[in-house]
Design an enzyme around this catalytic site. Sequence first.
Site, PDB file in Angstrom:
ATOM      1  N   HIS A 164       0.817  -1.224   0.000  1.00  0.00           N
ATOM      2  CA  HIS A 164       0.000   0.000   0.000  1.00  0.00           C
ATOM      3  C   HIS A 164       0.856   1.282   0.000  1.00  0.00           C
ATOM      4  O   HIS A 164       0.318   2.377  -0.155  1.00  0.00           O
ATOM      5  CB  HIS A 164      -0.943   0.035   1.214  1.00  0.00           C
ATOM      6  CG  HIS A 164      -1.948  -1.070   1.211  1.00  0.00           C
ATOM      7  ND1 HIS A 164      -2.860  -1.235   0.185  1.00  0.00           N
ATOM      8  CD2 HIS A 164      -2.179  -2.091   2.076  1.00  0.00           C
ATOM      9  CE1 HIS A 164      -3.610  -2.294   0.431  1.00  0.00           C
ATOM     10  NE2 HIS A 164      -3.215  -2.849   1.574  1.00  0.00           N
ATOM     11  N   ASP A 200      -2.320 -10.709  -2.329  1.00  0.00           N
ATOM     12  CA  ASP A 200      -2.896 -10.241  -1.060  1.00  0.00           C
ATOM     13  C   ASP A 200      -4.388  -9.968  -1.288  1.00  0.00           C
ATOM     14  O   ASP A 200      -4.827  -9.683  -2.400  1.00  0.00           O
ATOM     15  CB  ASP A 200      -2.175  -8.953  -0.628  1.00  0.00           C
ATOM     16  CG  ASP A 200      -2.599  -8.456   0.745  1.00  0.00           C
ATOM     17  OD1 ASP A 200      -1.931  -8.833   1.721  1.00  0.00           O
ATOM     18  OD2 ASP A 200      -3.592  -7.705   0.837  1.00  0.00           O
ATOM     19  N   HIS A 202      -5.999  -7.407  -0.475  1.00  0.00           N
ATOM     20  CA  HIS A 202      -6.221  -5.998  -0.820  1.00  0.00           C
ATOM     21  C   HIS A 202      -5.493  -5.619  -2.100  1.00  0.00           C
ATOM     22  O   HIS A 202      -4.432  -6.164  -2.408  1.00  0.00           O
ATOM     23  CB  HIS A 202      -5.723  -5.094   0.314  1.00  0.00           C
ATOM     24  CG  HIS A 202      -6.356  -5.354   1.646  1.00  0.00           C
ATOM     25  ND1 HIS A 202      -5.786  -6.184   2.590  1.00  0.00           N
ATOM     26  CD2 HIS A 202      -7.517  -4.904   2.184  1.00  0.00           C
ATOM     27  CE1 HIS A 202      -6.567  -6.222   3.667  1.00  0.00           C
ATOM     28  NE2 HIS A 202      -7.630  -5.469   3.449  1.00  0.00           N
ATOM     29  N   ASP A 290      -4.481 -12.899   3.830  1.00  0.00           N
ATOM     30  CA  ASP A 290      -5.772 -12.337   4.247  1.00  0.00           C
ATOM     31  C   ASP A 290      -6.908 -12.758   3.308  1.00  0.00           C
ATOM     32  O   ASP A 290      -8.061 -12.360   3.504  1.00  0.00           O
ATOM     33  CB  ASP A 290      -5.716 -10.810   4.433  1.00  0.00           C
ATOM     34  CG  ASP A 290      -4.816 -10.093   3.461  1.00  0.00           C
ATOM     35  OD1 ASP A 290      -4.367 -10.718   2.475  1.00  0.00           O
ATOM     36  OD2 ASP A 290      -4.570  -8.888   3.668  1.00  0.00           O
TER      37      ASP A 290
HETATM   38  C1  SP5 Z   1      -0.986  -5.156   3.942  1.00  0.00           C
HETATM   39  C2  SP5 Z   1      -2.450  -5.181   4.245  1.00  0.00           C
HETATM   40  O1  SP5 Z   1      -3.059  -6.239   4.194  1.00  0.00           O
HETATM   41  N1  SP5 Z   1      -3.027  -4.027   4.647  1.00  0.00           N
HETATM   42  C3  SP5 Z   1      -4.431  -3.986   4.924  1.00  0.00           C
HETATM   43  C4  SP5 Z   1      -4.918  -2.685   5.516  1.00  0.00           C
HETATM   44  C5  SP5 Z   1      -6.376  -2.784   5.881  1.00  0.00           C
HETATM   45  N2  SP5 Z   1      -6.843  -1.680   6.662  1.00  0.00           N
HETATM   46  C6  SP5 Z   1      -8.139  -1.856   7.295  1.00  0.00           C
HETATM   47  C7  SP5 Z   1      -9.249  -1.637   6.353  1.00  0.00           C
HETATM   48  C8  SP5 Z   1     -10.631  -1.596   6.987  1.00  0.00           C
HETATM   49  C9  SP5 Z   1     -11.243  -2.965   7.018  1.00  0.00           C
HETATM   50  N3  SP5 Z   1     -12.618  -3.008   7.417  1.00  0.00           N
HETATM   51  C10 SP5 Z   1     -12.961  -4.397   7.709  1.00  0.00           C
HETATM   52  C11 SP5 Z   1     -14.203  -4.621   8.463  1.00  0.00           C
HETATM   53  C12 SP5 Z   1     -14.091  -5.964   9.165  1.00  0.00           C
HETATM   54  N4  SP5 Z   1     -15.306  -6.335   9.836  1.00  0.00           N
HETATM   55 ZN    ZN Z   2      -3.990  -7.218   2.648  1.00  0.00          ZN
END
Ligand code: SP5
Ligand code: ZN
Length: 347
Positions: A164, A200, A202, A290
């Site tokens: 990211h 990943d 994301h 993830d």
């Molecule tokens: C490297 C990596 O995997 N970074 C991920 C960053 C995610 N940040 C949080 C995003 C908000 C997620 N909302 C989830 C709701 C779960 N119930």
């Molecule tokens: Zn991730």
Amino acid sequence: MVSSPAHLAHDGLVEVMGGRAVPCFERPERITAIEAALADTSSYRLLPPSAHGLAPITAVHESALVELLEQVWADSVASGATDGAAPLIPDTFLVGPMAAGGYRGSGTAAPARLGAYCLDTATPIVAGTYAAARAAVDVALTAADLVLDGEELGYALCRPPGHHAAREMYGGYCFFNNAAIVAESLVLKGARRVAILDVDYHHGNGTQQIFWERGDVLYISLHADPARAFPYFSGHADEVGAGAGKGFNHNIPLAARTDIQAYAAALERACAIVDDFAPDAPLIVSLGFDTFERDPIADLALTTEDYARVGSIIAGLGRPTVLIQEGGYAIDAIGANAVSLLSGFGR
Ligand code: SP5
Ligand code: ZN
């Protein structure tokens, strides 16, 4: 595999998610759990990183970002902006007209500097953060060196993760883009076509941004549709790159609860694109667990056994490969998931 204990001091963290301060999902046990699981199988060598210096980092990041990360903790302690216990999380962001107006340089106080460079409220900085981020880069570059020296597979247990982080932005638990730094280092060593495959959960917005106008670095990502998932603003299928990079950025958004059947089909499409591109350097994989069915912040449905299939599809490319650890937050399963993935590579 390569890892460094420096990440352990990037700890004690809270993040603000869904309007609440919660213990950070991105914690040291993620990496110690993988190390323990791989040590149990006794078929892996655990190596320390070698120092590669700042040059590979400033090849992809603005030095202003590097200097911020290096200095902001000490500056904030000195100025009283933190009591030394609370992590640094920006509370004021440089967006919209402030960003368009070129105001970035005008804020010198620590909160202003954080808000000018940080994407989100989930990426706290503490005393050990900069050293951990620097070590993660060295871990990634050392794993790449092993593959350049003849290993078929290198596994970089990077923490913090990287995908990211953009040229002049940190966030999403990431500070330096470990995978992008490895890719650019391969180009600087003479590679003409480098591929980064990102599995990943994301979208790797930082990697996409860094190579957006580059035809020599292919970025291809499978991830949760940004219509429902972080980082929300990027990762759509119509983002294909620009200029010389047009056609060298591929996003494959996935529906909630995607299982191994649909996932494997998407991964095979991605691998066919990598194959067509014909990289002349080791394949770089941004590896997140993830996508696991019980990940606490995600919603895909891969099982521990499924990672062997993921590994074997990637291994089927028949290319020397550098695995760069990104996300994965189900700490009770992350070790088994890593062992399963490596089994797909015949390890
Ligand atoms: C490297 C990596 O995997 N970074 C991920 C960053 C995610 N940040 C949080 C995003 C908000 C997620 N909302 C989830 C709701 C779960 N119930
Ligand atoms: Zn991730």
